[in-house]
Design an enzyme around this catalytic site. Structure first.
Site, PDB file in Angstrom:
ATOM      1  N   HIS A   1      55.758  76.434 -86.527  1.00 36.71           N
ATOM      2  CA  HIS A   1      57.201  76.224 -86.410  1.00 36.71           C
ATOM      3  C   HIS A   1      57.602  76.277 -84.932  1.00 36.71           C
ATOM      4  O   HIS A   1      56.917  76.905 -84.120  1.00 36.71           O
ATOM      5  CB  HIS A   1      57.965  77.305 -87.187  1.00 36.71           C
TER       6      HIS A   1
ATOM      7  N   GLU B   1      59.789  77.945 -83.342  1.00 34.67           N
ATOM      8  CA  GLU B   1      59.963  79.283 -82.765  1.00 34.67           C
ATOM      9  C   GLU B   1      58.613  79.904 -82.395  1.00 34.67           C
ATOM     10  O   GLU B   1      58.470  80.529 -81.340  1.00 34.67           O
ATOM     11  CB  GLU B   1      60.646  80.217 -83.776  1.00 34.67           C
TER      12      GLU B   1
ATOM     13  N   CYS C   1      63.128  81.069 -90.422  1.00 32.89           N
ATOM     14  CA  CYS C   1      62.596  81.453 -91.727  1.00 32.89           C
ATOM     15  C   CYS C   1      62.078  82.891 -91.668  1.00 32.89           C
ATOM     16  O   CYS C   1      62.122  83.537 -90.618  1.00 32.89           O
ATOM     17  CB  CYS C   1      61.472  80.497 -92.129  1.00 32.89           C
TER      18      CYS C   1
ATOM     19  N   CYS D   1      59.216  83.377 -89.016  1.00 37.15           N
ATOM     20  CA  CYS D   1      59.673  83.350 -87.624  1.00 37.15           C
ATOM     21  C   CYS D   1      60.515  84.582 -87.298  1.00 37.15           C
ATOM     22  O   CYS D   1      60.415  85.129 -86.199  1.00 37.15           O
ATOM     23  CB  CYS D   1      60.433  82.070 -87.347  1.00 37.15           C
TER      24      CYS D   1
HETATM   25 ZN   LIG Z   1      59.940  79.403 -89.211  1.00 38.39          ZN
END
Ligand SMILES: [Zn+2]
Length: 161
Positions: free
Chosen positions: A54, A56, A84, A87
């Site tokens: 992801h 992040e 999410c 993260c």
């Molecule tokens: Zn994430």
């Protein structure tokens, strides 16, 4: 919300556009330390065959390398979409000071929408967070991507028939 927040969120949107160019869901993130960007990331899950890639996480990894430390003290992470669970967890582990996000994510958002993970009592590190910076623009960037992808799929199906 500060002018700085808007400035950095716009930069994160530029990174999100890079993800879109690679046919990834357009989410961009960056880490700021002392007014300087030290980590950039955009979604790479599809291209890297990696569910953890992801935006992040990519930004946190780069910032850690720049600082020579996984502890990103006094850093702020900007991301175009609400983080999410994974993260948000990575942010706690990185000891990041503050998170600023753009659009909300009703399906997997772990800061406000589905969970309020950073508000969990008893956590060893507290991360401050700010929602809704350039929320409409970030949401439009995402919805335009999904709209385009649906249209492409539809066109592909038509060609097959
Ligand atoms: Zn994430």
């Amino acid at each position: 919300m500060t002018e700085q927040d808007e400035y950095w969120m716009r930069q994160a949107m530029v990174l999100a556009a890079k993800a879109e160019q690679e046919n990834e869901v357009p989410v961009g993130a960056l880490v700021v330390h002392n007014g300087e960007c030290i980590g950039q990331g955009w979604n790479k899950s599809i291209g890297n065959h990696d569910a953890t890639a992801h935006a992040e996480i990519m930004a946190l990894r780069q910032a850690g390398k720049v600082l020579g430390n996984y502890r990103l003290l006094e850093c702020t992470l900007y991301v175009t979409l609400e983080p999410c669970i994974m993260c948000a967890g990575a942010m706690i582990h990185s000891r990041i000071q503050r998170v600023v996000y753009g659009a909300s994510d009703a399906k997997t958002g772990a800061l406000d929408s589905v969970l309020q993970l950073l508000a969990t009592p008893g956590l060893n590190h507290l991360v401050a967070w700010q929602s809704g910076v350039l929320a409409d623009e970030c949401a439009t960037q995402l919805s335009a991507f999904f709209k385009r992808r649906r249209a492409e799929k539809k066109a592909a199906r038509k060609q097959q028939n």
